[in-house]
Design a protein around this motif. Sequence first.
Motif, short mmCIF file in Angstrom:
data_model
loop_
_atom_site.label_atom_id
_atom_site.label_comp_id
_atom_site.label_asym_id
_atom_site.label_seq_id
_atom_site.Cartn_x
_atom_site.Cartn_y
_atom_site.Cartn_z
N ALA A 1 -16.94 73.08 61.82
CA ALA A 1 -17.16 74.30 61.04
C ALA A 1 -16.29 74.27 59.80
CB ALA A 1 -16.85 75.54 61.87
N VAL A 2 -16.91 74.54 58.65
CA VAL A 2 -16.23 74.45 57.35
C VAL A 2 -16.22 75.81 56.68
CG1 VAL A 2 -16.23 73.32 55.09
CG2 VAL A 2 -17.07 72.07 57.10
N ASP B 1 -15.03 72.47 67.46
CA ASP B 1 -14.17 71.35 67.84
C ASP B 1 -13.28 70.94 66.68
OD1 ASP B 1 -15.32 70.50 70.62
OD2 ASP B 1 -17.07 70.78 69.34
N VAL B 2 -13.85 70.96 65.47
CA VAL B 2 -13.10 70.66 64.25
C VAL B 2 -13.33 71.81 63.27
CG1 VAL B 2 -12.75 69.06 62.34
CG2 VAL B 2 -13.43 68.18 64.58
N ALA B 3 -12.26 72.40 62.78
CA ALA B 3 -12.35 73.47 61.79
C ALA B 3 -11.75 73.00 60.48
CB ALA B 3 -11.63 74.73 62.28
N VAL B 4 -12.46 73.26 59.38
CA VAL B 4 -12.04 72.79 58.05
C VAL B 4 -11.84 73.99 57.13
CG1 VAL B 4 -12.66 71.36 56.07
CG2 VAL B 4 -13.37 70.66 58.38
N PHE B 5 -10.70 74.01 56.45
CA PHE B 5 -10.37 75.03 55.45
C PHE B 5 -10.18 74.30 54.13
CE2 PHE B 5 -7.16 77.41 53.05
CZ PHE B 5 -7.62 78.72 53.12
N THR B 6 -11.08 74.53 53.17
CA THR B 6 -11.02 73.77 51.93
C THR B 6 -9.94 74.29 50.98
OG1 THR B 6 -12.77 75.14 50.94
CG2 THR B 6 -13.45 73.11 52.06
N ILE C 1 -6.96 71.11 56.93
CA ILE C 1 -6.56 72.26 56.10
C ILE C 1 -6.10 71.80 54.73
CG2 ILE C 1 -4.99 74.22 55.91
CD1 ILE C 1 -4.93 74.38 58.93
N GLY C 2 -6.74 72.34 53.69
CA GLY C 2 -6.28 72.12 52.33
C GLY C 2 -5.00 72.90 52.08
N VAL C 3 -3.98 72.21 51.59
CA VAL C 3 -2.66 72.83 51.48
C VAL C 3 -2.23 73.00 50.02
CG1 VAL C 3 -1.91 72.08 53.75
CG2 VAL C 3 -1.54 70.58 51.79
N ASP C 4 -3.21 73.12 49.12
CA ASP C 4 -2.86 73.26 47.71
C ASP C 4 -2.62 74.71 47.30
OD1 ASP C 4 -2.91 70.55 47.25
OD2 ASP C 4 -5.01 70.52 46.62
#
Length: 465
Positions: free
Chosen positions: A124-125, A189-194, A228-231
Amino acid sequence: MIPVAGFEGRRVMVLGLGRSGLATARALEVGGARALCWDDSPEARAKAEAAGLTLHDPARADAWEQVAALVVSPGIPHLYPEPNKWIARAMEAGVPVDNDIGLFFRSLGSTDWHMHDQPPRVIAVTGSNGKSTTSALIHHVLTECGRPSQLAGNIGRGVLDIDPPADGGVVVLELSSYQTELARALTPDVAVFTNLTPDHLDRHGGMGGYFAAKRRLFAEGGPDRAVIGVDEPEGRFLANQMAEGPTDDRLIRVSVDRKLTGPGWLVFARKDFLTEWRKGRQVASLDLRDIKGLPGTHNHQNACAAYAAVRGLGLSPKDIEAAFHTFAGLPHRSQLVAERGGVRFVNDSKATNADSAAKALQAFGRIRWIVGGLGKEGGIASLAPHFDRVAKAYLIGHSAREFALQLGETPHEICETMEAAVARAAAEAEPGETVLLAPAAASFDQYPDFEKRGEDFVAHVAALP
């Protein structure tokens, strides 16, 4: 279709009968529930009735009796800027409120999964910008690498309208804040934070509410792996909350702002190269310069997030790189639509806010910029550091004159319509320049959605003499 579980023989009201609402109603019926459907639009109600669904007016005195749940389409606000009257009525009646994403996660698993050699997975994005391209890129890589994959949610098919995933199958979901804020189950199962930039603030009651809606994807179910995007500060905060310590490789940190260091699992892009580090050493490096479907820093961020997500499923760097080269990009997102006389024409109609327009401006050199529409708070003032890339701006739509004032000394012309803007930009463009549609505004003043705006741009480019 994913039959909705848990409501067999019970009445479930469905509010909002667009694509997701109709799919939800059908999935409820297949799962044994009785779907009671409503939309404030007479046209939408007629379409549902023609499809054999049961209409149910929530204004009736007995409308909420024996209703087990209310399922709300994502586009309907439930709290801000003001509570929806039917959602408020459901809450007063003690009826649980959910959406199709929540129903999907509670219904996905089936009794035959124990027969699979590899159980299906869900990626999931979410994020402010880039989630559509990231989701599509993940889906593309999986498909190219022979993994059965389906793309759904805010892109592709409705989440309940997909096929039950097969052995080893992967469901890739793009999830907006409208979808994550209300779902009662979120267990990818996989979570994405742009990334996170201001958007939809009226819907969420401010930046804090907006971030909280995104954060629910990670906090509600606890994914097996988080990318996780950390910018931004919010991404760094979220990454810190997800990790048990510096070496916790359930977390993959992603950046395009700087080289990441430390003993954890890291993926970052610098000087057009994507690099993966793990346990303090480099394990892979990919050259992004020749990948035509992923131009610019913002697409390099999407590439990093997609790379990390599929690496988390065990795909090799070599296979991922090969799949990247066959990715054509998405319509309306830095889409190269034509090259004429040394001039490129690029459709980034999806750049509906200043931050996404900034990324588009940074991706190209000397630009003939088509900009405007229904402007958002602040307009394009924050884009001033990028105006030096603009040879001239061609302003369209409701906010054309407001944006003209914010452009200051940058050459510009008020064109009003897309047809006029494309014609003027094409006539004045010189070899090596890019005619870029990056509106930095919503489309609703002249078009029903950003897709139609982009299609209009493409049509006028194709019609150039």
